[in-house]
Design an enzyme around this catalytic site. Structure first.
Site, PDB file in Angstrom:
ATOM      1  N   ARG A 112       0.869  -1.190   0.000  1.00  0.00           N
ATOM      2  CA  ARG A 112       0.000   0.000   0.000  1.00  0.00           C
ATOM      3  C   ARG A 112       0.894   1.224   0.000  1.00  0.00           C
ATOM      4  NH1 ARG A 112       2.508   1.992   3.674  1.00  0.00           N
ATOM      5  NH2 ARG A 112       0.986   3.654   3.724  1.00  0.00           N
TER       6      ARG A 112
ATOM      7  N   ALA B  74       1.064   5.210  -2.103  1.00  0.00           N
ATOM      8  CA  ALA B  74       0.924   5.576  -3.516  1.00  0.00           C
ATOM      9  C   ALA B  74       2.047   5.052  -4.414  1.00  0.00           C
ATOM     10  CB  ALA B  74       0.823   7.096  -3.630  1.00  0.00           C
TER      11      ALA B  74
ATOM     12  N   ARG C 257      -7.563  -0.198  -6.634  1.00  0.00           N
ATOM     13  CA  ARG C 257      -7.753   0.906  -5.678  1.00  0.00           C
ATOM     14  C   ARG C 257      -7.885   2.200  -6.492  1.00  0.00           C
ATOM     15  NH1 ARG C 257      -4.259   1.214  -0.439  1.00  0.00           N
ATOM     16  NH2 ARG C 257      -6.125   2.360   0.208  1.00  0.00           N
TER      17      ARG C 257
ATOM     18  N   ASP D 194      -1.817  10.993  -2.052  1.00  0.00           N
ATOM     19  CA  ASP D 194      -2.232   9.917  -2.952  1.00  0.00           C
ATOM     20  C   ASP D 194      -2.594  10.465  -4.326  1.00  0.00           C
ATOM     21  OD1 ASP D 194      -2.451   7.260  -1.230  1.00  0.00           O
ATOM     22  OD2 ASP D 194      -2.900   8.990  -0.011  1.00  0.00           O
TER      23      ASP D 194
HETATM   24  O1  MRU Z   1      -4.461   3.378   2.196  1.00  0.00           O
HETATM   25  P1  MRU Z   1      -2.976   3.492   2.030  1.00  0.00           P
HETATM   26  O2  MRU Z   1      -2.191   2.988   3.178  1.00  0.00           O
HETATM   27  O3  MRU Z   1      -2.496   2.964   0.697  1.00  0.00           O
HETATM   28  O4  MRU Z   1      -2.815   5.060   1.985  1.00  0.00           O
HETATM   29  C1  MRU Z   1      -1.721   5.668   1.461  1.00  0.00           C
HETATM   30  C2  MRU Z   1      -1.004   6.330   2.521  1.00  0.00           C
HETATM   31  O5  MRU Z   1      -0.211   5.720   3.177  1.00  0.00           O
HETATM   32  C3  MRU Z   1      -1.197   7.720   2.806  1.00  0.00           C
HETATM   33  O6  MRU Z   1      -2.309   8.324   2.348  1.00  0.00           O
HETATM   34  C4  MRU Z   1       0.090   8.427   2.543  1.00  0.00           C
HETATM   35  O7  MRU Z   1       0.134   9.517   3.359  1.00  0.00           O
HETATM   36  C5  MRU Z   1       0.293   8.813   1.115  1.00  0.00           C
HETATM   37  S1  MRU Z   1       0.835   7.515   0.131  1.00  0.00           S
HETATM   38  C6  MRU Z   1       2.472   7.846   0.004  1.00  0.00           C
END
Ligand code: MRU
Length: 337
Positions: free
Chosen positions: A51, A53, A85, A226
């Site tokens: 998980r 981005a 996603r 994201d």
């Molecule tokens: O749902 P996730 O864990 O994939 O969410 C992403 C994240 O970890 C955060 O939103 C993060 O701050 C940005 S992704 C680098």
């Protein structure tokens, strides 16, 4: 980054198999998860074995390459990967490029493009670290939300990359880590990363950040992203918006760290960013080891109550002090250039 003295990327391709750090098992157990087909790789994205981005982007790139290696229907594979996603821009960025490479030059070109995207993600995060470290004075007390560390990218991270770079410069940063309900990416993943890197930190309850700001205990806040819209509105893990509001109220600089692959010029503003809704059970139940080390899933809410689980929110650009990217620290007006 290193785990037990060995360098790991978060995700990599090995003889056609997508290998990834199993993030649902962290911080209690360090395991490598293997995906032999693009369907398995998609499942790993959906269930958040991997998980964040940038990590999602590289994983999706490898999934698209796996589809070409397997001579699968490329259009169907692309649609399946893109349905895993919805919010992280990096996924769509990566799949589009690998799809185009595979259609033009077959599986070998698709694999090479996926590897290029993973390398590009590492290089961007490394540069973000160097630019962001300049924002951090000695003994900076920083707050972050969720996990935008190396686990959320192929390596280095976005919001945590400046922390790692500042630590290497001897600046001794201290990090307040939001627990980040419901999935606990802060309490579980960011805290684990920081411990591994020897960075001083403390986990705080999600609702403690504003109070610490009110007491003057936070000098700077850096979060990941994201998806960033053309005007700079930023989708990030649910809870980011209220941190940004508190930061503005108390005069704490609030920066977004992200590679430019996270910027979506097709989204004019935050209203166009798709926000993922996840299962209510993520709120109702929590998983962890009991005192004998046996993993348990327990109900932590009133039995029978419903839950609503938006996974992201959108912070209006007006609350963002700047964007730390691999091209430097940008203002919103520079994003679309
Ligand atoms: O749902 P996730 O864990 O994939 O969410 C992403 C994240 O970890 C955060 O939103 C993060 O701050 C940005 S992704 C680098």
């Amino acid at each position: 980054m290193h785990v037990n003295g060995q360098h790991y990327r978060t995700v990599w391709l090995q003889s056609g198999v997508v290998m990834m750090i199993e993030q649902n098992k962290l911080p209690f157990s360090f395991q490598i998860h293997q995906c032999h087909t693009y369907h398995q790789t998609c499942q790993a994205i959906t269930t958040m074995v991997t998980r964040g981005a940038g990590a999602i982007g590289s994983t999706a790139a490898y999934a698209m390459a796996q589809a070409f290696l397997a001579k699968a229907d490329a259009n169907q594979a692309r649609a399946t990967i893109e349905a895993t996603r919805p919010t992280a821009r990096n996924l769509f960025y990566a799949v589009k490029l690998v799809f185009a490479a595979g259609m033009a030059g077959g599986a070998a070109r698709a694999v090479a493009e996926a590897e290029r995207i993973a390398d590009e993600d590492c290089a961007a995060c490394r540069a973000i670290g160097e630019f962001g470290a300049a924002l951090m004075p000695e003994n900076c007390r920083l707050a972050t939300h969720c996990n935008a560390g190396w686990l959320a990218f192929t390596d280095y991270g976005s919001a945590l990359a400046p922390v790692y770079a500042a630590a290497r410069l001897g600046k001794k940063p201290f990090v307040y880590v939001d627990e980040t309900r419901p999935r606990g990416q802060g309490a579980r993943l960011t805290a684990w990363e920081l411990r591994g890197e020897g960075i001083d930190h403390a986990i705080i309850a999600d609702n403690a950040c504003a109070w610490l700001m009110a007491q003057g205990k936070i000098d700077l806040m850096i979060v990941g992203a994201d998806r960033i819209a053309r005007n700079g509105d930023t989708a990030n893990k649910i809870g980011t918006l209220e941190k940004a509001l508190a930061a503005r109220h108390f005069g704490v600089p609030f920066y977004v760290a992200a590679p430019t692959a996270t910027i979506d010029l097709a989204c004019q503003n935050g209203r166009a960013i798709p926000i993922e809704e996840r299962e209510p059970d993520e709120i109702l139940y929590q998983t962890g080891p009991d005192k004998d080390g046996v993993m348990r899933e327990i109900l932590v809410c009133s039995p029978g109550s419903e839950a609503v689980n938006p996974a992201f929110d959108v912070t209006p650009v007006a609350l963002v002090s700047g964007f730390i990217t691999e091209k430097g620290i940008l203002q919103a007006s520079e994003i679309g250039l």
